[in-house]
Design a protein around this motif. Sequence first.
Motif, PDB file in Angstrom:
ATOM      1  N   ASP A  20     -24.965  41.676-100.165  1.00  0.00           N
ATOM      2  CA  ASP A  20     -23.679  41.069 -99.822  1.00  0.00           C
ATOM      3  C   ASP A  20     -22.603  42.080 -99.477  1.00  0.00           C
ATOM      4  OD1 ASP A  20     -23.175  42.158-102.254  1.00  0.00           O
ATOM      5  OD2 ASP A  20     -22.415  40.327-103.217  1.00  0.00           O
ATOM      6  N   HIS A 183     -20.933  33.733 -87.102  1.00  0.00           N
ATOM      7  CA  HIS A 183     -21.306  33.603 -88.503  1.00  0.00           C
ATOM      8  C   HIS A 183     -22.763  33.967 -88.726  1.00  0.00           C
ATOM      9  CE1 HIS A 183     -22.157  31.520 -92.370  1.00  0.00           C
ATOM     10  NE2 HIS A 183     -20.895  31.790 -92.627  1.00  0.00           N
ATOM     11  N   THR A 370     -20.177  40.707 -96.822  1.00  0.00           N
ATOM     12  CA  THR A 370     -20.903  40.131 -95.699  1.00  0.00           C
ATOM     13  C   THR A 370     -21.779  38.988 -96.198  1.00  0.00           C
ATOM     14  OG1 THR A 370     -22.768  41.651 -95.939  1.00  0.00           O
ATOM     15  CG2 THR A 370     -20.988  42.330 -94.458  1.00  0.00           C
ATOM     16  N   ASN A 371     -22.081  38.040 -95.311  1.00  0.00           N
ATOM     17  CA  ASN A 371     -22.984  36.959 -95.692  1.00  0.00           C
ATOM     18  C   ASN A 371     -24.438  37.403 -95.534  1.00  0.00           C
ATOM     19  OD1 ASN A 371     -23.514  36.859 -92.957  1.00  0.00           O
ATOM     20  ND2 ASN A 371     -22.591  34.855 -92.616  1.00  0.00           N
ATOM     21  N   ARG A 372     -25.378  36.496 -95.709  1.00  0.00           N
ATOM     22  CA  ARG A 372     -26.801  36.868 -95.678  1.00  0.00           C
ATOM     23  C   ARG A 372     -27.254  37.301 -94.295  1.00  0.00           C
ATOM     24  NH1 ARG A 372     -30.170  32.547 -94.091  1.00  0.00           N
ATOM     25  NH2 ARG A 372     -29.024  30.623 -93.642  1.00  0.00           N
ATOM     26  N   THR A 377     -17.780  37.813 -93.120  1.00  0.00           N
ATOM     27  CA  THR A 377     -17.139  36.505 -92.983  1.00  0.00           C
ATOM     28  C   THR A 377     -15.719  36.461 -93.544  1.00  0.00           C
ATOM     29  OG1 THR A 377     -18.413  35.902 -94.955  1.00  0.00           O
ATOM     30  CG2 THR A 377     -19.221  35.125 -92.839  1.00  0.00           C
TER      31      THR A 377
END
Length: 540
Positions: A20, A183, A370-372, A377
Motif C-alpha cells: 500500500d 484508478h 497507493t491502492n492495490r 488514490t
Amino acid sequence: MAGIAPDPERTTPPTAAGDDDRLHRTLDWKGGFWIASGVPALVLFSIGTIAATIGAPSVLVWGVSITFGLIQSFIWAEIAGLFPRKSGGASVYGAMAWVRYSKFVAPLSIWCNWLAWSPVLMIGSSLAAGYVLTALFPADALVNTWSMTLLPLDFLQDDLALRINSTFVVAALFLLLVFGLQHGGILRAARVQTIIGIAVLVPLLVVGIVPLITGDVLAENFSPFVPLNGAWDLSGWTLLAGGLFIAAWSAYAFETSICYTAEFRNPGRDTVRAILAAGLACLVIYLLVPIAFQGSLGPERLAEPGIVDGDGVGQAMTEIVGGGPVVANLLIVMLVLALLLTIMTTMAGSSRTLYQGARDGWLPRFLAFTNRHGAPTRAMWTDLVFNLVLLLLSDTVFVLASSTVCYMIFNFLNLNAGWMHRIDNPSTPRPYRAPTVLVALGTILAFVNALLLGWGSSVWGGGALVFGLVGAVLILPVFAYRHFYQDRGVFPDTMYEDLPASEREPTGVLVRRAGIRPYLVLAGGVAMVAIGQVLAAVSG
C-alpha cells in the motif's frame, strides 16, 4: 560525455499487489511518452490568449518557448536518472539538491510544481464542458446562461468571482471519469491514453501541415512583425515577456514524462527516452500549429474572444482545414478528446508529485498511499477536490497566470539543481549525463525565467503575481508541521534511498560541497524578479 549507461534498476521487480505504499514498475518509455501526450494539445489552451497579448510575434513566442523547454529537458533527464526509486518528476529530484542548504526552500520545488500543474484539470475540464454544452444546446439556452454567484472576488481581479453553472457540473463529471480511468493503475491509463493520443496528435498534425501544403499560410498575416503597441520599444518587449511567461506553462510542460521514474521498468533508459520523445513531439506541434493558425486566420482573428476563451477553437480549426458541418463536428470531438488527454496527463503526473512528496517527508503523510493497482488514490482525490474548488472561479486566464507564477519558481529552483547535483553528488550513478554546455545554458535560462516571472507576469495584472506568491508560501507551515512536529526534524529513510553512503556524513546529514553558491543563486533569482518588476513599471 553524454549518453545512456546500463541501469542498475533494470531487474527490479514490480511491487507485489497489495503493497500500500509503493508504485508498480509496469511502464516502458513509450508508455511514459503516451502518458505525456496530452502536453502538445496545451498549445490550444493559450494560442488565442498570447495572440491577443502581443499580436503578430505570437509565433515567435511559441518558437522561443519550446526551444527553452527542450534545452531544459536535458537537465531534467539527468537528474531523474539519479533517483530511480522516486516518482513525481523534476521537482522531487530538484528538492534533493536544495535540501542540503535549506529545508524550507526544498519543499517549494515540489509544491510550486504541483500548484502549477494541477489547475490543468480545472482549465481542461471546463473547456471540454463548454464544447459539449455548445454542441448540444443553443448559445441562449437556459443551460448555457444559468449561473449563480457565490462570492465576488473583485479585489483580486475585475469580474472574478466564485460561481456555479452548468459548465461546473459537466466539468466535474469529466474529472470523475478521468479519476475512474486512472484508478486501475498507470499501465491501464497508458493504454487508454495511447488510443486517445493517436486520435488527438494526428488531427493536430493535419491542422499544422495542411495549410502549408495548400498555400493558405499567408505572409501578410505575419506583417508587420511588431507587438500590438506598434514598436519594439520597452512596452513592446514587455508584451513579449508577457507572452513568454504564459507560454512557458504549456511549452515546458512535457517534463511531466519523467514523473513516472519509479514506475519505469528500466528507469535509467526510459526516463531520457520518454522526455526527449515528448519534447520532439511538442517541438513539431508548437511550431506548426501556431504558424498554421496565424498564417491562415491572421492575428486579429486569433485575438477574438471565442478563440481566447477556447470556445471558438474548433470553428477556427474547421476554417483552417476546410470542410462542412461533418468536419466541424469531428474536430469538436477531437478537441474534447484532446482536453481529456491533458486532464489524464495532469492527474497522473501531479498526483505522483503529491505522493512522492509525502513519502519523502515534504507533504502530509496521508498522501503517501497507493491502492492495490499502484495508483496514488489519496493524492488523486486531493487533486480532484482542489480543482472542483478552482472550477468555481469565473476566470480561467487568471488561474493560468497565477499557476505560471508557481511554475516559474519551480523552474528556477530545478534548473539550478542540475549543477548542484553535479557538485554534491559526484559519485551517484548517472545513467544519462547531459552535455555540460546544456547544463550551463539551462542555468542561464533559470535566471531568464526569473526575469520573465517579474516582468511578464505584470502583463496579466498584479493580482496574479500576488496570488501565485501567496499560494507558493502556503506550503511552509504545512511542511513545518510535518517535519518538525510529526517527524521530529528527521526525514524518512525513503528520501535518501537512491543516494550512496558516500554522499552522507557520519551524522546522516547530506554532504554539502557547493559552499555559498546556492544562496547566491537565490539572491540572484530574487534580484531578477525585482528587475523584471522595475522594467514592467517603467514600460507601463
